[in-house]
Design an enzyme around this catalytic site. Structure first.
Site, PDB file in Angstrom:
ATOM      1  N   ARG A  50       0.853  -1.200   0.000  1.00 36.62           N
ATOM      2  CA  ARG A  50       0.000   0.000   0.000  1.00 36.62           C
ATOM      3  C   ARG A  50       0.884   1.243   0.000  1.00 36.62           C
ATOM      4  O   ARG A  50       0.607   2.226  -0.657  1.00 36.62           O
ATOM      5  CB  ARG A  50      -0.946   0.012   1.214  1.00 36.62           C
ATOM      6  N   TYR A 102     -16.121  18.687 -13.444  1.00 32.53           N
ATOM      7  CA  TYR A 102     -16.638  17.328 -13.588  1.00 32.53           C
ATOM      8  C   TYR A 102     -17.710  17.065 -12.518  1.00 32.53           C
ATOM      9  O   TYR A 102     -17.516  17.411 -11.342  1.00 32.53           O
ATOM     10  CB  TYR A 102     -15.461  16.355 -13.429  1.00 32.53           C
ATOM     11  N   ASP A 176      -7.333  20.462 -12.842  1.00 30.42           N
ATOM     12  CA  ASP A 176      -7.660  19.160 -13.427  1.00 30.42           C
ATOM     13  C   ASP A 176      -7.308  19.247 -14.916  1.00 30.42           C
ATOM     14  O   ASP A 176      -7.972  19.940 -15.686  1.00 30.42           O
ATOM     15  CB  ASP A 176      -9.162  18.886 -13.219  1.00 30.42           C
ATOM     16  N   LYS A 201      -8.759   8.527 -18.793  1.00 26.40           N
ATOM     17  CA  LYS A 201      -9.073   9.153 -20.078  1.00 26.40           C
ATOM     18  C   LYS A 201      -7.851   9.099 -20.997  1.00 26.40           C
ATOM     19  O   LYS A 201      -7.406   8.030 -21.344  1.00 26.40           O
ATOM     20  CB  LYS A 201      -9.595  10.567 -19.841  1.00 26.40           C
TER      21      LYS A 201
HETATM   22  C1  LIG Z   1     -13.526  11.281 -15.599  1.00 25.18           C
HETATM   23  C2  LIG Z   1     -13.093  12.542 -14.985  1.00 25.18           C
HETATM   24  C3  LIG Z   1     -12.821  12.617 -13.604  1.00 25.18           C
HETATM   25  C4  LIG Z   1     -13.039  11.450 -12.683  1.00 25.18           C
HETATM   26  O1  LIG Z   1     -12.158  10.411 -12.945  1.00 25.18           O
HETATM   27  P1  LIG Z   1     -12.478   8.860 -12.636  1.00 25.18           P
HETATM   28  O2  LIG Z   1     -11.246   8.186 -13.119  1.00 25.18           O
HETATM   29  O3  LIG Z   1     -13.713   8.510 -13.416  1.00 25.18           O
HETATM   30  O4  LIG Z   1     -12.689   8.734 -11.175  1.00 25.18           O
HETATM   31  C5  LIG Z   1     -12.382  13.821 -13.093  1.00 25.18           C
HETATM   32  N1  LIG Z   1     -12.219  14.906 -13.891  1.00 25.18           N
HETATM   33  C6  LIG Z   1     -12.477  14.871 -15.211  1.00 25.18           C
HETATM   34  C7  LIG Z   1     -12.284  16.104 -16.028  1.00 25.18           C
HETATM   35  C8  LIG Z   1     -12.919  13.698 -15.795  1.00 25.18           C
HETATM   36  O5  LIG Z   1     -13.193  13.674 -17.104  1.00 25.18           O
END
Ligand SMILES: *Cc1c(COP(=O)(O)O)cnc(C)c1O
Length: 384
Positions: A50, A102, A176, A201
């Site tokens: 961990r 998001y 982000d 993504k």
């Molecule tokens: C998908 C997404 C998230 C969340 O990520 P997960 O891997 O689904 O938990 C956060 N910010 C943006 C801009 C996203 O597209």
């Protein structure tokens, strides 16, 4: 890794070295929960998985280098990474959140973190006057996305940094960067303290893993994030770490094609007479195109468009042959999403309307297929 390396080389090599035991060129997936200790307090830096795992170390080093950061901390999902950023705060602290972040980020702040004494203000972070008004003496975090989802609005990261400096605000600036990727935009170089991603993504890029990361140049923030990672335990698994490492080896190639395909599709959509609006930062008609050119190297693979006719949009959604009707984005394959009934269903209708997220809006995640096939698919769907 030398600091003079170019991005493509960093994608392929950063964070990795041939396996010390066998010489295996590719980083092994270290499926282990624990490590032998030669004697009391004698070990090779690994005690329990961990806390540390060599496959995760490699991906953390790789993702940090891509953003021009010294430190990376990988988590089980993008939201786990977001939560770790929020856990840098304490009860009584205030944060400012972009008004089009998001949906899961908003839900996490609004439904969970606020129960632990965090307060927040949501604001359009592209509007510096509004942002200025939202900052309070106890604001400890400004969290924003640029470009936003699905409206592709931009925030001037350098200007936000300038504002925080001018106000003498003690707030951490966290961006982000999931939509842009470090290929197109490097927020740390523009003054952000933290950059975080859903690696699910573009970074992984193949729609086959869930993950997240936070990167920074601050040793102090990195230490606190590693503490949270170990103490709360939302770690990225060895297998997922390996998948992301495999993904980033082609990030530069994929992003070049995502950028090119999306720009071509946005232009093609824009010259049609039967659509109300097309949203893409790479179009001259985008209200923040000048900022996009200054802040981004390319404009990424997300294009949204509004037919102005909810009936038509709903009819179209199911007629695509290559674009798959699915949530998520950033994979090599093209996806289409109807935000109102899919990703943004939980956003109150009034807020959606204010942001421009109408019933007739569609969002494309333009993949790396042959763009001619994608345009033909759009053409037949628009005719349907
Ligand atoms: C998908 C997404 C998230 C969340 O990520 P997960 O891997 O689904 O938990 C956060 N910010 C943006 C801009 C996203 O597209």
């Amino acid at each position: 890794m030398t600091t003079t390396q170019r991005f493509a080389t960093t994608c392929i090599h950063a964070g990795q070295q041939p396996d010390l035991l066998s010489g295996a060129l590719m980083t092994p997936v270290y499926f282990t929960s624990t490590y032998i200790q030669e004697g009391l307090n004698q070990h090779r830096g690994y005690e329990y998985a961990r806390t540390r795992n060599p496959t995760r170390d490699a991906v953390e080093g790789n993702l940090a280098a891509l953003e021009g950061a010294e430190f990376g901390v990988a988590f089980a999902s993008g939201l786990a990474a977001t939560q770790a950023v929020l856990e840098l705060l304490s009860s009584g602290d205030h944060l400012v959140l972009g008004d089009n972040v998001y949906g899961g980020t908003f839900r996490l702040v609004d439904k969970i973190m606020s129960r632990f004494g965090l307060t927040y203000t949501q604001v359009d972070t592209s509007d510096l006057a509004a942002l200025r008004a939202a900052i309070q003496p106890h604001t400890k975090l400004v969290m924003l996305e640029t470009p936003t989802n699905p409206m592709l609005g931009l925030t001037d990261i350098e200007a936000v940094r300038g504002l925080l400096k001018e106000l003498g605000a003690p707030a951490i600036l966290a961006v982000d960067n999931t939509f842009a990727t470090p290929f197109n935009q490097r927020p740390l170089e523009l003054g952000a303290d933290l950059v975080f991603h859903s690696t699910t993504k573009y970074l992984n890029g193949h729609s086959d893993s869930i993950g997240g990361v936070v990167v920074t140049n601050s040793a102090e923030l990195s230490e606190r994030l590693h503490f949270i990672q170990n103490a709360a335990g939302a770690i990225l698994s060895p297998m997922e770490s390996w998948l992301v490492l495999r993904g980033t080896k082609t990030l530069h190639l994929r992003m070049e094609r995502h950028n090119a395909n999306a720009l071509q599709i946005a232009r093609w959509l824009e010259q049609r007479k039967d659509l109300k609006s097309v949203y893409y930062p790479g179009l001259e008609s985008h209200p923040q195109h000048e900022l996009a050119k200054r802040q981004m190297k390319g404009f990424s693979g997300i294009v949204s468009f509004d037919t102005g006719d909810a009936e038509r949009t709903r009819r179209m959604a199911a007629t695509f042959k290559i674009f798959a009707l699915a949530e998520s984005l950033g994979g090599v394959e093209s996806l289409i999403c109807h935000p109102v009934s899919m990703t943004h269903g939980s956003v109150p209708e009034g807020d959606r309307a204010k942001l421009g997220i109408t019933d007739s809006l569609l969002r494309l995640s333009v993949g790396v297929e042959d763009v001619r096939d994608l345009i033909e698919d759009l053409e037949q769907a628009l005719k349907a």
